[in-house]
Scaffold this active site. Sequence first.
Site, PDB file in Angstrom:
ATOM      1  N   GLU A   1     -23.267   0.438 -12.262  1.00 32.73           N
ATOM      2  CA  GLU A   1     -22.950   1.707 -11.586  1.00 32.73           C
ATOM      3  C   GLU A   1     -21.780   1.506 -10.605  1.00 32.73           C
ATOM      4  OE1 GLU A   1     -24.284   4.479 -12.540  1.00 32.73           O
ATOM      5  OE2 GLU A   1     -26.238   3.972 -13.397  1.00 32.73           O
TER       6      GLU A   1
ATOM      7  N   GLU B   1     -23.841  19.673  -9.681  1.00 32.91           N
ATOM      8  CA  GLU B   1     -23.327  19.252 -10.976  1.00 32.91           C
ATOM      9  C   GLU B   1     -22.823  20.406 -11.837  1.00 32.91           C
ATOM     10  OE1 GLU B   1     -25.394  15.869 -12.556  1.00 32.91           O
ATOM     11  OE2 GLU B   1     -24.649  16.279 -14.568  1.00 32.91           O
TER      12      GLU B   1
ATOM     13  N   HIS C   1     -27.555   6.118 -22.310  1.00 37.95           N
ATOM     14  CA  HIS C   1     -28.948   6.567 -22.344  1.00 37.95           C
ATOM     15  C   HIS C   1     -29.523   6.433 -23.746  1.00 37.95           C
ATOM     16  CE1 HIS C   1     -29.194   9.139 -18.477  1.00 37.95           C
ATOM     17  NE2 HIS C   1     -29.871   8.018 -18.357  1.00 37.95           N
TER      18      HIS C   1
ATOM     19  N   ARG D   1     -43.040  23.691   0.769  1.00 38.94           N
ATOM     20  CA  ARG D   1     -41.733  24.190   0.278  1.00 38.94           C
ATOM     21  C   ARG D   1     -40.555  23.406   0.847  1.00 38.94           C
ATOM     22  NH1 ARG D   1     -44.407  29.076   1.045  1.00 38.94           N
ATOM     23  NH2 ARG D   1     -45.113  29.930  -0.923  1.00 38.94           N
TER      24      ARG D   1
ATOM     25  N   ASN E   1     -21.402  10.787 -14.749  1.00 34.86           N
ATOM     26  CA  ASN E   1     -22.119  10.439 -15.986  1.00 34.86           C
ATOM     27  C   ASN E   1     -21.334   9.476 -16.859  1.00 34.86           C
ATOM     28  OD1 ASN E   1     -24.376  12.032 -15.480  1.00 34.86           O
ATOM     29  ND2 ASN E   1     -23.329  13.869 -16.192  1.00 34.86           N
TER      30      ASN E   1
ATOM     31  N   LYS F   1     -30.697  14.298  -5.913  1.00 33.12           N
ATOM     32  CA  LYS F   1     -31.457  14.568  -7.138  1.00 33.12           C
ATOM     33  C   LYS F   1     -32.807  13.867  -7.031  1.00 33.12           C
ATOM     34  CE  LYS F   1     -27.840  15.041 -10.622  1.00 33.12           C
ATOM     35  NZ  LYS F   1     -27.355  14.479 -11.897  1.00 33.12           N
TER      36      LYS F   1
ATOM     37  N   LYS G   1     -19.451   8.570  -4.358  1.00 31.77           N
ATOM     38  CA  LYS G   1     -20.509   9.536  -4.657  1.00 31.77           C
ATOM     39  C   LYS G   1     -20.549  10.637  -3.596  1.00 31.77           C
ATOM     40  CE  LYS G   1     -24.930  10.304  -6.628  1.00 31.77           C
ATOM     41  NZ  LYS G   1     -26.174   9.822  -7.186  1.00 31.77           N
TER      42      LYS G   1
ATOM     43  N   ARG H   1     -19.143  16.560 -10.343  1.00 26.63           N
ATOM     44  CA  ARG H   1     -20.256  15.596 -10.352  1.00 26.63           C
ATOM     45  C   ARG H   1     -20.522  15.065 -11.761  1.00 26.63           C
ATOM     46  NH1 ARG H   1     -25.746  15.905  -6.612  1.00 26.63           N
ATOM     47  NH2 ARG H   1     -26.596  13.928  -7.311  1.00 26.63           N
TER      48      ARG H   1
ATOM     49  N   HIS I   1     -22.950   7.142 -19.370  1.00 24.34           N
ATOM     50  CA  HIS I   1     -24.376   7.466 -19.463  1.00 24.34           C
ATOM     51  C   HIS I   1     -24.758   8.189 -20.750  1.00 24.34           C
ATOM     52  CE1 HIS I   1     -24.315   6.115 -15.373  1.00 24.34           C
ATOM     53  NE2 HIS I   1     -25.622   6.264 -15.261  1.00 24.34           N
TER      54      HIS I   1
ATOM     55  N   HIS J   1     -31.395  -0.444 -17.427  1.00 26.69           N
ATOM     56  CA  HIS J   1     -30.532   0.740 -17.325  1.00 26.69           C
ATOM     57  C   HIS J   1     -29.067   0.322 -17.126  1.00 26.69           C
ATOM     58  CE1 HIS J   1     -29.307   4.797 -16.334  1.00 26.69           C
ATOM     59  NE2 HIS J   1     -28.806   4.368 -15.197  1.00 26.69           N
TER      60      HIS J   1
HETATM   61  N1  LIG Z   1     -31.680  10.498  -8.127  1.00 30.65           N
HETATM   62  C1  LIG Z   1     -30.601  10.015  -8.680  1.00 30.65           C
HETATM   63  O1  LIG Z   1     -29.482  10.515  -8.481  1.00 30.65           O
HETATM   64  C2  LIG Z   1     -30.710   8.809  -9.553  1.00 30.65           C
HETATM   65  C3  LIG Z   1     -29.553   8.119  -9.946  1.00 30.65           C
HETATM   66  C4  LIG Z   1     -29.707   6.971 -10.724  1.00 30.65           C
HETATM   67  C5  LIG Z   1     -30.967   6.525 -11.087  1.00 30.65           C
HETATM   68  N2  LIG Z   1     -32.059   7.234 -10.702  1.00 30.65           N
HETATM   69  C6  LIG Z   1     -33.407   6.792 -11.071  1.00 30.65           C
HETATM   70  O2  LIG Z   1     -33.653   5.521 -10.494  1.00 30.65           O
HETATM   71  C7  LIG Z   1     -34.626   4.836 -11.272  1.00 30.65           C
HETATM   72  C8  LIG Z   1     -34.203   3.411 -11.437  1.00 30.65           C
HETATM   73  O3  LIG Z   1     -34.109   2.819 -10.162  1.00 30.65           O
HETATM   74  P1  LIG Z   1     -34.285   1.252  -9.927  1.00 30.65           P
HETATM   75  O4  LIG Z   1     -33.405   0.527 -10.850  1.00 30.65           O
HETATM   76  O5  LIG Z   1     -34.145   1.036  -8.473  1.00 30.65           O
HETATM   77  O6  LIG Z   1     -35.750   1.010 -10.465  1.00 30.65           O
HETATM   78  P2  LIG Z   1     -37.181   0.842  -9.755  1.00 30.65           P
HETATM   79  O7  LIG Z   1     -37.323   1.751  -8.622  1.00 30.65           O
HETATM   80  O8  LIG Z   1     -38.184   0.941 -10.837  1.00 30.65           O
HETATM   81  O9  LIG Z   1     -37.129  -0.634  -9.231  1.00 30.65           O
HETATM   82  C9  LIG Z   1     -37.110  -1.694 -10.176  1.00 30.65           C
HETATM   83  C10 LIG Z   1     -38.225  -2.697  -9.881  1.00 30.65           C
HETATM   84  O10 LIG Z   1     -37.847  -3.482  -8.764  1.00 30.65           O
HETATM   85  C11 LIG Z   1     -38.876  -3.478  -7.792  1.00 30.65           C
HETATM   86  N3  LIG Z   1     -38.184  -3.603  -6.507  1.00 30.65           N
HETATM   87  C12 LIG Z   1     -37.505  -2.654  -5.843  1.00 30.65           C
HETATM   88  N4  LIG Z   1     -36.909  -3.174  -4.766  1.00 30.65           N
HETATM   89  C13 LIG Z   1     -37.227  -4.479  -4.742  1.00 30.65           C
HETATM   90  C14 LIG Z   1     -36.891  -5.540  -3.876  1.00 30.65           C
HETATM   91  N5  LIG Z   1     -36.073  -5.377  -2.855  1.00 30.65           N
HETATM   92  N6  LIG Z   1     -37.422  -6.760  -4.142  1.00 30.65           N
HETATM   93  C15 LIG Z   1     -38.229  -6.953  -5.227  1.00 30.65           C
HETATM   94  N7  LIG Z   1     -38.554  -5.990  -6.088  1.00 30.65           N
HETATM   95  C16 LIG Z   1     -38.061  -4.769  -5.851  1.00 30.65           C
HETATM   96  C17 LIG Z   1     -39.615  -2.194  -8.016  1.00 30.65           C
HETATM   97  O11 LIG Z   1     -40.915  -2.282  -7.541  1.00 30.65           O
HETATM   98  C18 LIG Z   1     -39.547  -2.060  -9.526  1.00 30.65           C
HETATM   99  O12 LIG Z   1     -40.581  -2.792 -10.093  1.00 30.65           O
HETATM  100  C19 LIG Z   1     -34.741   5.582 -12.584  1.00 30.65           C
HETATM  101  O13 LIG Z   1     -35.971   6.250 -12.624  1.00 30.65           O
HETATM  102  C20 LIG Z   1     -33.586   6.571 -12.547  1.00 30.65           C
HETATM  103  O14 LIG Z   1     -33.889   7.774 -13.223  1.00 30.65           O
HETATM  104  C21 LIG Z   1     -31.957   8.344  -9.940  1.00 30.65           C
END
Ligand SMILES: NC(=O)c1ccc[n+]([C@@H]2O[C@H](COP(=O)([O-])OP(=O)(O)OC[C@H]3O[C@@H](n4cnc5c(N)ncnc54)[C@H](O)[C@@H]3O)[C@@H](O)[C@H]2O)c1
Length: 534
Positions: free
Chosen positions: A361, A413, A428, A297, A421, A319, A403, A417, A424, A441
């Site tokens: 972003e 949110e 999206h 939990r 978006n 999140k 942020k 918050r 987005h 993205h």
């Molecule tokens: N929680 C939140 O508030 C929030 C906000 C925005 C996005 N997100 C989420 O984040 C995700 C996207 O994140 P992302 O763009 O980091 O994608 P990701 O985590 O898929 O990373 C992109 C790619 O880069 C690789 N990678 C990561 N760090 C690396 C490094 N230093 N060197 C080489 N390769 C590396 C990863 O293995 C992956 O293949 C989405 O799923 C999205 O929904 C969450």
Amino acid sequence: MWCSGYSNAPMRIYLSGPMGAGKSTVGQALAEKTGRPFVDLDACIEARAGQSVRELFRERGESFFRRLERQEARRVVDEGASDAVVALGGGTVTSEETRRLLLGDGVLVTLTSAVETLSARVAEDEGRPLLAGGDAQEVLAALLRGRGVAYAECHGAVATDAGDVDSVVERVLAIVAAAPIPVPLGQRTYRVEVGAGVRRGLGECAVSAARGRILLVTDEAVMDPWGTEARRSLEATGRAVTSVVLSPGEAFKNLQAVEQIWDAALGAGLDRDSLVVAVGGGVVGDLAGFAAATLMRGVAFGQVPTTLLSMVDASVGGKTGFDRPEGKNLVGAFHQPSFVLCDVETLSTLPAADRIAGLAEVAKSAWIAGEGEVAALEADAAALVAGDPEATERAIRMAVTLKASVVAQDEREGGARRLLNLGHTVGHAFETAAGYGAMRHGDAVARGMIAAFRVARALGVGSEADEARGSALLTALGLPTDVAGRGTDEVQKLLFADKKRIGDVVRFVAPGAPGEVEVVPAPITRIMGIVASF
Ligand SMILES: NC(=O)c1ccc[n+]([C@@H]2O[C@H](COP(=O)([O-])OP(=O)(O)OC[C@H]3O[C@@H](n4cnc5c(N)ncnc54)[C@H](O)[C@@H]3O)[C@@H](O)[C@H]2O)c1
């Protein structure tokens, strides 16, 4: 906004904490060592009121004193020397308004000590009105309980029980130099550290976040060198460390990956005192965070983001979740991390195109934050595209600062918050319509921002000049801005299916000039019509 250190100006240092913690002694020593002016807030109040603190309490009451204290704190912020060391009163930060003001103005450090130490230090002091007539230890214990939230919301805390004054001063200066960005959420307050090499503090962060076993979650693409290095730092703490290495990418952000983490945790005997550490991009962070939210939990969780997107957005704010065939992030939980370490050195292995996509972003955050942030980003654009570490650090600090301030106002949110978006809603839809993996993205968010400027204008917000400036900024950051022909039937259908729609209405984030971003409720059919005209 919280103090971020993304400008190089010297910041005020505020020392908070209970009576007897050493605020005045440490403050004076700190001022002397650094050549900064020293301000004692109680002394300022006494000088202005012409009465001692004790007399003010006795004759006018505590609430009158607190009002003077709030006014004096505001005066220091508005008129005081910009590099002052300020010893606050023990109760100054119990006013949320003052606390947030000081957090945003400088570096706020809480000095702490055990009740026994505090009471021994104040035993002979008759000028302490809150101790009058009571047992010092009992009064102090009750004060510390009552002020727990107020003292937790700070840039860092330093225990003053054992160390001599010089070593306390050194520790305060280390906090000032690191300038972490606090996410002030009462007792769940955490700090985001940003800079080259901050990942080396992982072991120390892990030890203060939890007492038990550690589960390291990373992915195959990040494992070498960052996952391996993180494992070594964690093992150096002497704690038992287990690793889970996930398949990389959004395609694997699913329940099977969560199960992989759960199984590894349960197999390794994690308990409620354990810690989950995510080393990777937003996918790893969201999955590990969700597993941490649900194991027993809820166990402690720390983040070492390794993509620009995860540094400026995903790792901060709590999140967590995973995707379902019906859509992205449809199952999740809010679970705040205990620490976040954004080390710009980890970006050295990230492909340039992925790093640049993360700048969307950053542009979004600057536009929400205001003119100063947008102007700074415009000036840094070329350096950011080239991957300059210092410009990148400034950009991360700006985005995280924004942020943190938004999350502190609206953790779940319900209001402010939603501003995050920006770009987005339509972005999206562009991303999904392009098909899995076809549009980054960040590229979708950049195009979504252009769409947002256009929709905003149709809703009566902003001007053509705002869109032109936004578009020029995104282009300078190496991001795409072409939206012509993208308002297809499929994009419109996706807009209609937006999970954030309530009834027929979406709360559209409409940008005007920098810092003038509004949430405008509008019928979804209206937005679809505007997007169709692109
Ligand atoms: N929680 C939140 O508030 C929030 C906000 C925005 C996005 N997100 C989420 O984040 C995700 C996207 O994140 P992302 O763009 O980091 O994608 P990701 O985590 O898929 O990373 C992109 C790619 O880069 C690789 N990678 C990561 N760090 C690396 C490094 N230093 N060197 C080489 N390769 C590396 C990863 O293995 C992956 O293949 C989405 O799923 C999205 O929904 C969450």
